[in-house]
Motif scaffolding. Structure first.
Motif, PDB file in Angstrom:
ATOM      1  N   TYR A   3      -7.064  -0.035   3.172  1.00  0.00           N
ATOM      2  CA  TYR A   3      -7.046  -1.006   2.289  1.00  0.00           C
ATOM      3  C   TYR A   3      -7.655  -2.217   1.899  1.00  0.00           C
ATOM      4  O   TYR A   3      -7.401  -3.024   3.972  1.00  0.00           O
ATOM      5  CB  TYR A   3      -5.220  -1.906   1.903  1.00  0.00           C
ATOM      6  CG  TYR A   3      -5.274  -2.920   1.151  1.00  0.00           C
ATOM      7  CD1 TYR A   3      -5.845  -3.125  -0.300  1.00  0.00           C
ATOM      8  CD2 TYR A   3      -4.461  -4.007   1.944  1.00  0.00           C
ATOM      9  CE1 TYR A   3      -5.388  -4.552  -0.741  1.00  0.00           C
ATOM     10  CE2 TYR A   3      -4.905  -4.869   1.097  1.00  0.00           C
ATOM     11  CZ  TYR A   3      -5.063  -5.415   0.186  1.00  0.00           C
ATOM     12  OH  TYR A   3      -5.262  -6.843  -0.625  1.00  0.00           O
ATOM     13  N   LEU A  16      -2.284   0.565  -5.264  1.00  0.00           N
ATOM     14  CA  LEU A  16      -1.514  -0.122  -4.639  1.00  0.00           C
ATOM     15  C   LEU A  16      -0.009  -1.163  -5.588  1.00  0.00           C
ATOM     16  O   LEU A  16       0.262  -0.584  -6.911  1.00  0.00           O
ATOM     17  CB  LEU A  16      -2.284  -1.849  -4.446  1.00  0.00           C
ATOM     18  CG  LEU A  16      -3.224  -1.344  -3.949  1.00  0.00           C
ATOM     19  CD1 LEU A  16      -4.497  -2.549  -4.145  1.00  0.00           C
ATOM     20  CD2 LEU A  16      -3.537  -1.191  -2.112  1.00  0.00           C
ATOM     21  N   VAL A  42       1.123  -0.920   0.123  1.00  0.00           N
ATOM     22  CA  VAL A  42      -0.183   0.022  -0.268  1.00  0.00           C
ATOM     23  C   VAL A  42       1.093   1.216  -0.043  1.00  0.00           C
ATOM     24  O   VAL A  42       2.092   1.278   0.950  1.00  0.00           O
ATOM     25  CB  VAL A  42      -0.707  -0.074   1.061  1.00  0.00           C
ATOM     26  CG1 VAL A  42      -2.343   1.241   1.162  1.00  0.00           C
ATOM     27  CG2 VAL A  42      -1.192  -1.420   1.753  1.00  0.00           C
TER      28      VAL A  42
END
Length: 366
Positions: free
Chosen positions: A218, A172, A161
Motif C-alpha cells: 500500500y 482498501l 488495508v
C-alpha cells in the motif's frame, strides 16, 4: 548502417533504463553484501526480556500473533487476546467468543489501533471487523464488509488495508466498510496464511506473497496498492510464476515443500528506527540480513550459525525467525518458546518448559 547503430544505441539505453527502474523498484539492495561472523551482543542493543506470566487464565498456544504496543504485549490464543504489561504481568484479556452482535465466532486476525486518544483492539472474523476497547475490552462497534476478511492493517479511519476472500485478494476500505481499490486477482498458488501478514514501514504497508520475491504494497503517498520486488538479482528467488508452476505440477498441499527444495524464499522483514532485518531461506541455508546506517551485513543462521548467541548461550539462534509472527511499535520483538529456555534464569525467574514464551525486544546497534 547509421540507422542500425542508432537502433542498437537506443535499445541499450532502454535496457539500462529498465534495469535501473527494476533496481529502484526493489525494497532492498543486497548486491555484494558481505557475509560476516559476529556476536548477538555486538549486533543488538537496548535488549530487554519479558517473561509472560503463566496461569490458567492466560495460557498461550505454541503459535500466536504477538504485538508489542505502547508498553503492552498482546497475544492471540484459542479465540482470546491476552494483554500483558511491560514486566510480563497478565492484566486482562479480550474473550468474546459467540454469535451475539457484540461477539465473534473466531479470531481470524487482529490489530491494535490508536484513534481519538484511545487504544482499540480490532478483530477480523467471519462476520466482519469488531472493535473493542483495549482498556476495558468492551464492545465498541461492528464493521460489516462485502467480503470475509483474512487479514487487516489499520492506517487511518479512511484507509484500512485488507486481505479478503474474494475474486480480488486485496482491497482498501474506510471505517464504515466502504471498499475501494480492489487489487490482484485471486491466485491460490500465492495466497499467504502467516499469523502476521501486513508489515508497516513508515506510512506504507507490505504483504509478502507466499514467500516470493514480490510483495503487495500500500503506497500511502499515491493511496494505491501495487506490486514491488524485495530485491533484484538472483534467479533462484521464488516468484509467483514459479509458485503457480509448482502448484500445477504437485498440487496445493505439496507446493510449499517442493519449491523449498529449489528456490530461495523471503521469510519476513521488519524496519525500526531506520534499521532493517530481513530473513531469507534457501534449500540449504537460512540467512539474516541486517541493514544498518553503514549498509548491509549478512549472517548464516542454519545449519551452522555465523553469529554467536552470547546473550542466551546454548539457545539456538533460529528463534530469531519468530519475528515472522511478532511486531513492535518502536522495537523489534521475538517470541522465545519456554521449551528452549528450560532452566534458564531471566529477570530473576527460572523459566520452565510449560511456561508462556519470553518476549525479547531490542534495537540494532549502529
Amino acid at each position: 548502417m547509421k540507422q542500425f547503430f542508432l537502433i542498437i544505441i537506443l535499445m541499450s539505453v532502454l535496457f539500462s533504463c529498465c534495469k535501473v527502474a527494476e533496481e529502484n523498484n526493489s525494497l532492498f539492495q543486497l548486491e555484494n553484501v558481505e557475509s560476516k561472523m559476529g556476536k548477538m551482543s555486538e549486533l543488538l542493543t537496548s535488549v530487554e526480556y519479558i517473561p509472560l506470566e503463566t496461569n490458567d487464565s492466560c495460557l498461550l498456544e505454541a503459535l500466536s500473533k504477538q504485538l508489542y504496543n505502547k508498553g503492552y504485549v498482546y497475544a492471540s490464543s484459542n479465540g482470546e487476546i491476552m494483554k500483558f504489561n511491560k514486566q510480563g504481568k497478565f492484566v486482562g484479556k479480550l474473550s468474546k467468543l459467540g454469535n451475539a452482535p457484540f461477539e465473534y465466532a473466531s479470531i481470524v486476525d487482529y490489530d491494535i489501533v490508536h484513534r481519538n486518544g484511545t487504544t482499540e483492539i480490532w478483530v477480523a472474523h467471519p462476520n466482519g471487523i469488531s472493535r473493542y476497547s483495549a482498556e476495558t475490552f468492551e464492545f465498541l462497534d461492528l464493521m460489516t464488509l462485502e467480503y470475509p476478511v483474512m487479514h487487516l492493517k489499520y492506517v487511518s479511519d479512511e484507509t484500512i488495508v485488507l486481505q479478503v476472500s474474494s475474486d480480488n485478494t486485496f482491497c482498501l476500505c474506510d471505517i464504515n466498510g466502504n471498499i475501494r481499490n480492489e487489487f490482484m486477482e485471486k491466485d491460490p498458488a500465492n495466497l499467504s496464511h502467516g499469523l502476521l501478514q501486513f508489515i508497516s514501514i513508515h506510512d506504507d504497508v507490505y504483504c509478502i506473497l507466499a514467500g516470493t520475491n514480490e510483495a503487495v504494497r500500500y503506497n500511502a503517498a499515491l493511496d494505491k496498492l501495487e506490486i514491488v520486488n524485495h530485491t533484484a538479482g538472483s534467479d533462484k528467488l521464488l516468484t509467483r510464476e514459479r509458485n503457480r508452476e509448482y502448484m500445477n505440477r504437485y498440487g496445493y498441499l505439496k507446493q510449499p515443500s517442493e519449491v523449498a527444495k529449489e528456490f530461495t524464499s523471503v521469510v519476513t522483514f521488519r524496519e525500526k528506527m531506520g534499521d532493517t532485518l530481513l530473513f531469507l531461506r534457501s534449500p540449504e541455508y537460512e540467512y539474516l540480513y541486517v541493514k544498518k546506517t553503514v549498509g548491509w551485513d549478512s549472517y548464516q543462521l542454519y545449519p551452522k550459525a555465523t553469529i554467536e548467541n552470547d546473550l542466551l548461550p546454548g539457545v539456538p539462534q533460529r528463534y530469531l525467525l519468530s519475528l515472522a509472527s511478532c511486531d513492535g511499535d518502536d522495537c523489534f520483538i521475538q517470541s522465545i518458546p519456554a521449551a528452549v529456555l528450560d532452566g534458564v534464569e531471566i529477570n530473576g525467574k527460572i523459566i520452565r518448559e510449560e511456561d508462556n514464551p519470553v518476549i525479547m525486544r531490542y534495537l540494532i546497534n549502529n
